[in-house]
Scaffold this motif. Structure first.
Motif, PDB file in Angstrom:
ATOM      1  N   THR A   6       0.712  -1.342   0.094  1.00 45.59           N
ATOM      2  CA  THR A   6      -0.016   0.114   0.156  1.00 45.59           C
ATOM      3  C   THR A   6       0.738   1.008  -0.137  1.00 45.59           C
ATOM      4  OG1 THR A   6      -1.616  -1.352   1.412  1.00 45.59           O
ATOM      5  CG2 THR A   6      -1.695   1.419   1.245  1.00 45.59           C
ATOM      6  N   PHE A  11      -4.126   3.754  -2.145  1.00 45.62           N
ATOM      7  CA  PHE A  11      -4.193   2.713  -2.535  1.00 45.62           C
ATOM      8  C   PHE A  11      -3.744   1.604  -2.971  1.00 45.62           C
ATOM      9  CE2 PHE A  11      -4.120   6.677  -5.935  1.00 45.62           C
ATOM     10  CZ  PHE A  11      -5.289   6.562  -6.380  1.00 45.62           C
ATOM     11  N   ARG A 104      -9.344   3.303  -0.487  1.00 44.65           N
ATOM     12  CA  ARG A 104      -8.947   3.405  -1.672  1.00 44.65           C
ATOM     13  C   ARG A 104      -9.577   4.007  -2.453  1.00 44.65           C
ATOM     14  NH1 ARG A 104      -9.663  -1.373  -2.198  1.00 44.65           N
ATOM     15  NH2 ARG A 104     -11.731  -1.041  -3.707  1.00 44.65           N
TER      16      ARG A 104
END
Length: 623
Positions: A6, A11, A104
């Motif tokens: 990550t 993301f 996200r």
């Protein structure tokens, strides 16, 4: 099965695919190498100016001009490097508390906000470049357009990085949905322009409070949050050409006094690498290591001394913590309390010269930087004394079994070893006071001094680390300078709206006169320091509030010390203070474990702040 990681923005992504890895390496090569070279060249150019003027009495008429031309390129390439590395300042506290999928999506939205800002600025930057081609610099006779081309070039490179990141790390369905949402929002806002024109100053709340707050909460880097809010405000509520924003960014980032930012950042990295910081800490440990809480006092003293050299809080903490924490933990110190003390000492030392915040406040408000350097020492000492009281009560029961008191000979030996390191803050100050170098140039003298000490006295100089240090300097400086540039444009938009006059009237009318104004300023800058960090808050509000302080009779250096100390308190105060999380990262301690220990230290600093605000002599007694 591929490993999953990550990134900083939240993301989720798989291991890098060859194309994106190759593209990333290419961007790294074409940005990091020139940025590192520019830092080195700036050091050489400014040092040559000092030597030519002071030693040979033959000033180089072109040195400042060349340094200024290269500086904007350094700032923009540094901003590109920082974006690629994920090192732009941002608030991630709220976004990190979201569930993984929501995090996200928010991260994707933050990336798109960055992309929107860059796409909005690229054409005005090109137009600004074309306009500046008609201007020629006086000494070198170079078209100024080649200097400001840095803004368009940096924006183009950052667009490439953002698009590559979106293509690589986002899921196609989520990206398409978010793009559609952004398209609808932008179209809706554009169609609502007639409504915005009628709202007047309510637009300030919509764009500079609402949009900035939402962007910052969603982990949009602070510089881009400021930039997109300013562009949106001007595009939707005025007929002002957006080239004005680029011009104000250029003005904010090109002040020659700000060239000291990358040079002091590099100096901070250099003193850690050469062992200068370790020598200071070892001497203080020999002096006080045998008393209860002795190493905590050493930490306070080390932060006071190191802050007088590096000017960067992250560099200060990174230099001190690794040298002291292992021994303090061996003696049974709670790691959460260590981080609390490290954070509080970072807040305490914000006014110690040559703090980047001091330099910034001088550059944007016109206050003498030499006066700020003189006035900053005693307020920090008051803060250190307040923290020492808390340390005393916390360590009354410390077990010192097995801790040997250093002999007189050991103390003298460590002092002699540390003497070249301890002399550095005094060398820097003497160089400025005696007129050998300006506040911008003095860091080059410190760099040369530290290199010589590292090579010939401590015999500790790792040449392999120079290039990474130059790149790190460029990245941190670019992140700081882009904030200053965007905040300068934002401050101009606020001033143009008439907000500054309204704010001046409101602050001047505060009950209690000077005392009321100072009290409101203390509370306001604690909040601003927590949310915005010191430099952007100063750039945004310094030009608005310092004239008010002068008008009601508050000495500008006294007001600067109050403001900086208050912002430092906010910067290291959880749950939003970025400095607190930086200290946790440096000490590798969970923030939740450290948070409950920090409040007594912050309370002590608040008492010190009240004393500094109430007694102007603490700030201006030695001017």
């Amino acid at each position: 099965m591929q490993a999953t990681t990550t990134d900083h923005a939240g993301f989720g992504m798989a291991a890098r695919r060859p194309f994106f890895a190759l593209a990333d390496r290419a961007i790294a090569w074409i940005t990091e190498v020139p940025a590192a070279l520019l830092v080195a060249v700036e050091i050489i150019v400014l040092l040559a100016g000092v030597i030519s003027r002071y030693v040979f009495n033959a000033p180089l008429t072109w040195s400042d001009e060349l340094a200024s031309i290269l500086f904007l390129w350094l700032a923009m390439l540094g901003a590109v490097v920082a974006l690629r590395r994920g090192e732009h300042m941002r608030l991630t506290t709220l976004a990190q508390r979201l569930p993984p999928r929501a995090r996200r999506v928010v991260a994707l939205g933050a990336e798109l906000v960055v992309a929107v800002f860059l796409l909005m600025i690229i054409m005005p930057a090109i137009e600004y470049f074309q306009d500046q081609l008609m201007i020629t610099t006086p000494a070198l006779e170079i078209q100024d357009g080649y200097r400001v081309l840095a803004i368009a070039t940096g924006a183009a490179l950052m667009i490439a990085i953002t698009l590559l990141r979106l293509a690589e790390r986002s899921k196609p369905g989520e990206l398409i949905a978010m793009l559609a949402l952004f398209a609808v929002l932008i179209a809706g806002l554009w169609l609502a322009r007639p409504v915005f024109f009628k709202l007047g100053n309510i637009n300030l709340l919509i764009f500079f409070v609402g949009l900035v707050a939402i962007s910052v909460a969603c982990a949009v880097p602070i510089a881009f949050a400021f930039g997109v809010a300013t562009l949106a405000y001007l595009a939707l509520t005025t007929n002002t050409p957006l080239t004005v924003v680029v011009g104000r960014m250029d003005e904010g980032m090109s002040g020659l006094v700000l060239l000291s930012v990358p040079l002091f950042v590099f100096l901070g990295l250099l003193i850690e690498m050469t062992g200068v910081a370790k020598a200071m800490v070892d001497f203080l440990a020999a002096l006080l290591g045998h008393v209860r809480g002795g190493l905590a006092y050493v930490l306070l003293g080390a932060m006071y001394l190191v802050s007088g050299i590096s000017g960067s809080k992250a560099a200060d903490m990174a230099a001190v913590a690794p040298a002291l924490f292992p021994e303090m933990k061996r003696r049974g110190a709670d790691e959460g309390r260590l981080i609390a003390l490290l954070s509080a000492s970072g807040a305490m030392s914000e006014t110690i010269p040559p703090s980047l915040v001091l330099i910034t406040i001088g550059s944007v408000t016109g206050v003498s930087i030499a006066a700020l350097f003189t006035g900053g020492l005693l307020p920090a000492l008051v803060g250190a004394a307040a923290l020492a009281v808390v340390v005393f009560f916390h360590n009354r029961g410390e077990n010192l079994d097995g801790v040997a008191r250093a002999s007189g000979g050991q103390i003298v030996r460590s002092f002699l070893i540390a003497l070249p390191a301890l002399a550095l803050p005094f060398v820097i100050r003497a160089v400025v006071v005696e007129g050998v170098a300006t506040a911008t140039e003095v860091s080059t003298v410190g760099i040369v001094y530290t290199v010589l000490v590292g090579l010939f006295i401590y015999r500790r100089f790792d040449w392999k680390r120079i290039y990474p240090m130059l790149v790190e300097t460029a990245a941190l400086s670019g992140a700081i300078l882009l904030i200053i540039g965007c905040a300068t444009a934002m401050a101009w938009a606020l001033t143009r709206s008439g907000f500054s006059h309204q704010l001046a009237s409101a602050m001047s009318a505060m009950p209690g006169g000077r005392a009321g104004f100072l009290a409101v300023s203390v509370l306001a800058f604690i909040v601003l320091g927590s949310v915005l960090e010191g430099i952007p808050a100063i750039v945004l509000f310094g030009p608005l509030l310092f004239p008010i302080a002068r008008a009601i009779g508050v000495h500008e250096v006294h007001y600067a010390m109050v403001v900086i100390f208050a912002m430092g308190l906010g910067l290291f105060a959880p749950p939003f203070g970025v400095g607190f999380y930086a200290a946790c990262a440096i000490g590798r301690v969970n923030p939740d474990h450290a948070m409950r220990h920090i409040w007594p230290y912050l309370a002590a600093l608040f008492v010190a702040l009240v004393l500094i605000a109430a007694v102007p002599w603490i700030s201006i007694g030695f001017l």
